[in-house]
Design a protein around this motif. Sequence first.
Motif, PDB file in Angstrom:
ATOM      1  N   ASN A 626       0.866  -1.294  -0.174  1.00 53.29           N
ATOM      2  CA  ASN A 626       0.101  -0.135   0.048  1.00 53.29           C
ATOM      3  C   ASN A 626       0.764   1.268   0.065  1.00 53.29           C
ATOM      4  OD1 ASN A 626      -3.018  -0.309   0.407  1.00 53.29           O
ATOM      5  ND2 ASN A 626      -2.365  -1.811   1.671  1.00 53.29           N
ATOM      6  N   LYS A 627       1.903   1.325   0.817  1.00 58.26           N
ATOM      7  CA  LYS A 627       2.840   2.585   1.068  1.00 58.26           C
ATOM      8  C   LYS A 627       3.383   2.981  -0.439  1.00 58.26           C
ATOM      9  CE  LYS A 627       6.265   4.601   3.698  1.00 58.26           C
ATOM     10  NZ  LYS A 627       7.281   4.284   4.765  1.00 58.26           N
ATOM     11  N   PRO A 628       4.069   2.234  -1.188  1.00 55.06           N
ATOM     12  CA  PRO A 628       4.620   2.374  -2.384  1.00 55.06           C
ATOM     13  C   PRO A 628       3.571   2.781  -3.666  1.00 55.06           C
ATOM     14  CG  PRO A 628       5.122   0.082  -1.976  1.00 55.06           C
ATOM     15  CD  PRO A 628       4.442   0.623  -0.735  1.00 55.06           C
ATOM     16  N   CYS A 629       2.444   2.197  -3.364  1.00 54.27           N
ATOM     17  CA  CYS A 629       1.213   2.357  -4.384  1.00 54.27           C
ATOM     18  C   CYS A 629       0.359   3.682  -3.801  1.00 54.27           C
ATOM     19  CB  CYS A 629       0.379   1.247  -4.344  1.00 54.27           C
ATOM     20  SG  CYS A 629       1.140  -0.267  -5.121  1.00 54.27           S
ATOM     21  N   GLY A 630       0.554   4.230  -2.856  1.00 56.71           N
ATOM     22  CA  GLY A 630      -0.055   5.206  -2.527  1.00 56.71           C
ATOM     23  C   GLY A 630      -1.551   5.029  -2.110  1.00 56.71           C
ATOM     24  N   THR A 631      -1.921   3.886  -1.647  1.00 64.52           N
ATOM     25  CA  THR A 631      -3.247   3.476  -1.551  1.00 64.52           C
ATOM     26  C   THR A 631      -3.415   2.973   0.167  1.00 64.52           C
ATOM     27  OG1 THR A 631      -2.579   0.981  -1.991  1.00 64.52           O
ATOM     28  CG2 THR A 631      -3.481   2.669  -3.743  1.00 64.52           C
ATOM     29  N   ASP A 632      -4.848   2.912   0.504  1.00 65.16           N
ATOM     30  CA  ASP A 632      -4.818   2.412   1.835  1.00 65.16           C
ATOM     31  C   ASP A 632      -5.800   1.092   1.720  1.00 65.16           C
ATOM     32  OD1 ASP A 632      -7.391   3.294   0.693  1.00 65.16           O
ATOM     33  OD2 ASP A 632      -8.345   3.587   2.749  1.00 65.16           O
ATOM     34  N   ILE A 633      -6.192   0.574   0.642  1.00 65.74           N
ATOM     35  CA  ILE A 633      -6.757  -0.802   0.564  1.00 65.74           C
ATOM     36  C   ILE A 633      -6.221  -1.209  -0.954  1.00 65.74           C
ATOM     37  CG2 ILE A 633      -8.798  -2.088   0.444  1.00 65.74           C
ATOM     38  CD1 ILE A 633     -10.290   0.230   1.613  1.00 65.74           C
ATOM     39  N   LEU A 634      -5.452  -2.453  -1.056  1.00 60.73           N
ATOM     40  CA  LEU A 634      -5.095  -3.011  -2.126  1.00 60.73           C
ATOM     41  C   LEU A 634      -5.851  -4.662  -2.098  1.00 60.73           C
ATOM     42  CD1 LEU A 634      -1.357  -2.350  -2.763  1.00 60.73           C
ATOM     43  CD2 LEU A 634      -3.367  -1.922  -4.230  1.00 60.73           C
ATOM     44  N   ILE A 635      -6.303  -4.913  -3.227  1.00 65.87           N
ATOM     45  CA  ILE A 635      -6.656  -6.155  -3.609  1.00 65.87           C
ATOM     46  C   ILE A 635      -5.696  -6.801  -4.603  1.00 65.87           C
ATOM     47  CG2 ILE A 635      -9.093  -5.905  -2.810  1.00 65.87           C
ATOM     48  CD1 ILE A 635      -9.956  -5.839  -5.724  1.00 65.87           C
ATOM     49  N   THR A 636      -5.771  -8.092  -4.578  1.00 70.06           N
ATOM     50  CA  THR A 636      -4.788  -8.936  -5.422  1.00 70.06           C
ATOM     51  C   THR A 636      -5.967  -9.256  -6.779  1.00 70.06           C
ATOM     52  OG1 THR A 636      -5.613 -11.090  -4.671  1.00 70.06           O
ATOM     53  CG2 THR A 636      -3.585 -10.063  -3.635  1.00 70.06           C
ATOM     54  N   GLU A 637      -5.216  -9.807  -7.969  1.00 66.84           N
ATOM     55  CA  GLU A 637      -5.508  -9.972  -9.048  1.00 66.84           C
ATOM     56  C   GLU A 637      -6.797 -11.120  -8.715  1.00 66.84           C
ATOM     57  OE1 GLU A 637      -4.373 -11.409 -13.343  1.00 66.84           O
ATOM     58  OE2 GLU A 637      -3.406  -9.368 -12.449  1.00 66.84           O
ATOM     59  N   ASP A 638      -6.348 -11.991  -7.820  1.00 66.03           N
ATOM     60  CA  ASP A 638      -7.346 -13.141  -7.803  1.00 66.03           C
ATOM     61  C   ASP A 638      -8.691 -12.847  -7.111  1.00 66.03           C
ATOM     62  OD1 ASP A 638      -5.385 -14.935  -8.360  1.00 66.03           O
ATOM     63  OD2 ASP A 638      -4.487 -15.229  -6.439  1.00 66.03           O
ATOM     64  N   THR A 639      -8.645 -11.755  -5.989  1.00 67.40           N
ATOM     65  CA  THR A 639      -9.791 -11.088  -5.506  1.00 67.40           C
ATOM     66  C   THR A 639     -10.432 -10.337  -6.462  1.00 67.40           C
ATOM     67  OG1 THR A 639      -8.873 -11.163  -3.315  1.00 67.40           O
ATOM     68  CG2 THR A 639     -10.731  -9.716  -3.776  1.00 67.40           C
ATOM     69  N   TYR A 640      -9.740  -9.415  -7.210  1.00 61.33           N
ATOM     70  CA  TYR A 640     -10.378  -8.628  -8.356  1.00 61.33           C
ATOM     71  C   TYR A 640     -11.228  -9.858  -9.374  1.00 61.33           C
ATOM     72  CZ  TYR A 640     -10.940  -5.896 -12.634  1.00 61.33           C
ATOM     73  OH  TYR A 640     -11.244  -5.327 -13.700  1.00 61.33           O
ATOM     74  N   ASN A 641     -10.640 -10.859  -9.746  1.00 62.63           N
ATOM     75  CA  ASN A 641     -11.227 -11.752 -10.746  1.00 62.63           C
ATOM     76  C   ASN A 641     -12.715 -12.408 -10.050  1.00 62.63           C
ATOM     77  OD1 ASN A 641      -9.414 -11.157 -12.705  1.00 62.63           O
ATOM     78  ND2 ASN A 641      -7.815 -13.023 -12.106  1.00 62.63           N
ATOM     79  N   LEU A 642     -12.713 -12.444  -8.817  1.00 61.10           N
ATOM     80  CA  LEU A 642     -13.646 -13.139  -8.232  1.00 61.10           C
ATOM     81  C   LEU A 642     -14.885 -12.194  -8.273  1.00 61.10           C
ATOM     82  CD1 LEU A 642     -12.729 -14.627  -4.947  1.00 61.10           C
ATOM     83  CD2 LEU A 642     -13.508 -15.685  -6.736  1.00 61.10           C
ATOM     84  N   LEU A 643     -14.641 -10.918  -8.231  1.00 59.69           N
ATOM     85  CA  LEU A 643     -15.705  -9.750  -7.961  1.00 59.69           C
ATOM     86  C   LEU A 643     -15.998  -8.994  -9.328  1.00 59.69           C
ATOM     87  CD1 LEU A 643     -14.391  -8.230  -4.688  1.00 59.69           C
ATOM     88  CD2 LEU A 643     -16.433  -9.853  -4.927  1.00 59.69           C
ATOM     89  N   ALA A 644     -15.047  -9.017 -10.197  1.00 58.50           N
ATOM     90  CA  ALA A 644     -15.385  -8.207 -11.598  1.00 58.50           C
ATOM     91  C   ALA A 644     -16.467  -8.616 -12.140  1.00 58.50           C
ATOM     92  CB  ALA A 644     -14.100  -8.523 -12.276  1.00 58.50           C
ATOM     93  N   PRO A 645     -17.078  -9.921 -12.409  1.00 58.83           N
ATOM     94  CA  PRO A 645     -17.976 -10.262 -13.266  1.00 58.83           C
ATOM     95  C   PRO A 645     -19.583  -9.545 -12.771  1.00 58.83           C
ATOM     96  CG  PRO A 645     -16.619 -12.183 -12.926  1.00 58.83           C
ATOM     97  CD  PRO A 645     -16.147 -11.070 -11.958  1.00 58.83           C
ATOM     98  N   LYS A 646     -19.416  -9.408 -11.576  1.00 56.45           N
ATOM     99  CA  LYS A 646     -20.693  -8.918 -10.805  1.00 56.45           C
ATOM    100  C   LYS A 646     -20.660  -7.560 -10.310  1.00 56.45           C
ATOM    101  CE  LYS A 646     -22.316 -13.736  -9.856  1.00 56.45           C
ATOM    102  NZ  LYS A 646     -22.925 -14.517  -8.721  1.00 56.45           N
TER     103      LYS A 646
END
Length: 756
Positions: A626-646
């Motif tokens: 999160n720190k180098p990406c300048g974010t407070d919540i990061l999700i991985t590609e695996d989690t993204y793929n679960l949620l993306a379709p819906k």
Amino acid sequence: MNSKDSSSNENLTDYGNFIKSSARPSKSAYQKHSKPAVPPAAKEKIQPEKSFRSKPSKSSHPNNLKVKSPIGRKLIVIISLVIIIALGGVTYLVSYFTTQDVRISAEENNLVINSRTAGDTESRIESISSSIGMLLDLLKTTNNNETEIKSVEALFFDHNQDIMAVYFPSKDRILLNTAFLISHHITPDTPTAYFTQEADSIKKACDGTFELKNSSPFFNVPSMAIFEPLSVSGKNTAVCILWNTEDLSENFGNGSVNQSILVNNDGDILVHGDISFMMDGSSENNNPIVVEMQKSTQNNSQITYKDEKQEEYIGAFRKLKIGNGAVITTVKTAVILEGVRTTTRRNLYITVAILFIAIMIIYLFSKTLSVPLRQLTAIVNEINNGNFNTELFSLLKDDGKDEIGVLAKSTKNEREILNTFTTLTNRGVTEAIIKKQIDFKPHLKDITIFFSDIRGFTAISDGFKNRFGGQSAGEIINFLNDYMSRMVMCIQLTGGTVDKFEGDAIMACWGVLRNDNMDWEELPYSSPVRAQKQFIHDQYVCRDALSAITACIAMRYALMKYNKDAEAFTAAHAHNPKAQYKPHIKIGAGLNSGRATVGFLGSKQKMEFTSIGDAVNFASRAESSNKPCGTDILITEDTYNLLAPKYIKCAKNNYRIAPENRQNEVIVEQIPVEFDVKGKGKQHFYGVVNMPNFDIQAFFSRGDPKFQIDMDCARAAGRTGPKTLSEVRKLLGIDEPDFMKVNLNAEENKIQVAAN
């Protein structure tokens, strides 16, 4: 490990509306409290090691309470009074023997009625047959003189008014009872039509068969056709008689206890006390007593049987000496036993009255036993259901000196032990153990893992040490407890399970206590069972990921509220010596979804319920990024793929979200670099921007009914929340990162930037 999802996701109970728009396999997939029911799995009971089991202590420790007034003495008195129930046995025996006597009497009476009715019916048919014989003799004297024949016809029907018509096939002549036909609105050609219709029966009669048939439906008058064999001048012929049976029906007991009917061998009703059965041409061919009559070689018999409604009857039959008929007489057992049952009811009323008096005496004496026992039972049930702090404890009185008092004290002690155990481990795991819904074996599960920590916690700790010196430990713990209690509420309200606290870090998981047997993966890909179970499994995994992101969004609001409260706390104590303060903090949260090994880890002396594996490690790597990406919540590609379709507008769903899923829409932005992850190759992380339809008030009200939303902090999420990562960074005070200059620690994070 087996568990019912309810044991882990107690707070998903309150969060049912959160996933109501998610795709579900069926309504039945959600059990009590809107918790999901998962595919059936082998349920294993807890089998702890023997060393885990404690043996009863025989020491004379002062806390071991002794029984001073045994309940046994009280029970002796109660049991002595309960002996009065023996009256019920006496009532039963009297009822039984009386029932047998009445039944025997009813059977004898039914046989008598059957015999009498059959005899009367035979007499009437024989009388008709005799009258026909006389008619034939008179007709012989007429020498076929029509005038004399008419005179004989008039005389015959004048003396036999219930005979409608007589047909002689050999002479093809029909004698009609004109007066009867006119009075019943029957045309003269109707009997002719009937005899023409019954040509087969007439032929049988000419061949020597005495046959009876129901002619009521044809004439719309209660009547019976008699086809009687006849010998004239040495030739076999027959006589056919239409007989009005209205008078005979009155003798068949309509409305009486015993019901008699006349049937032929085909089971057709010829005579019935209720003439509607005759008019409808009803048949009793399926009646057990008629079936018995048809197959019996005896002329009369009696049986007990049950009809299609399972009502019991006593049935008797007697076959007629002439013709193909039989008289059936039945009586319903319930009717003849009504008197016995009435007497039995009276006796029972008396018994109940006596029992009531006895119960009142017992109640007055044993009130001190029954009330606390009921309370203890209710409390134990609550404990077994995981409610260790039920309000029922306040009703217990533990000042008794008997077994009840000992139980009350022990139960309260158990509550304290369970509460302590719960705070030291995890409430969901504790409940699963109490309910025996979890075992001590490791299992593979597809879960979503969460890690978070406080940015710059080392500097924060040093600040406490510099200000408070030796008292800094207590101040740090108070600060962390305040922060973590807010974060844990967000986890629990979405059904998550807190795995552990490591300093300022929190690890939590979703789905670890779900009954998730993975045996279906061994089935062939073509198996419909595999497809069904995989579909259900995928829905749960997707739901867990959505729950985890929702928890993170709620944490963003909770963190802003903490920081606002911390500023107020610090300002309120600014003028005190060694002024107390709570620091303004930032956190990073990482989520990953994947397969992990879940179970109890440790030794027999100390075990911990946790999750391990690459999926867990990857979630930790996401958090640290999160720190180098300048974010407070990061999700991985695996989690993204679960949620993306819906739930995420993207190419996978043509940038459209179905109406039923809009409530849980998630906005994310892809981090514009790829990461080389050890063991997974090139991956993308995604920064979570917002859930635009997240209802802050509704969410936190489930954990605190008195919750009031802080509109200043409401900018963290929901409709007034950020719409881009840039807005998130501005809201939380995070600098915009320069991804071309990002330098991640390859040894610590196993991540390196790969140029696009």
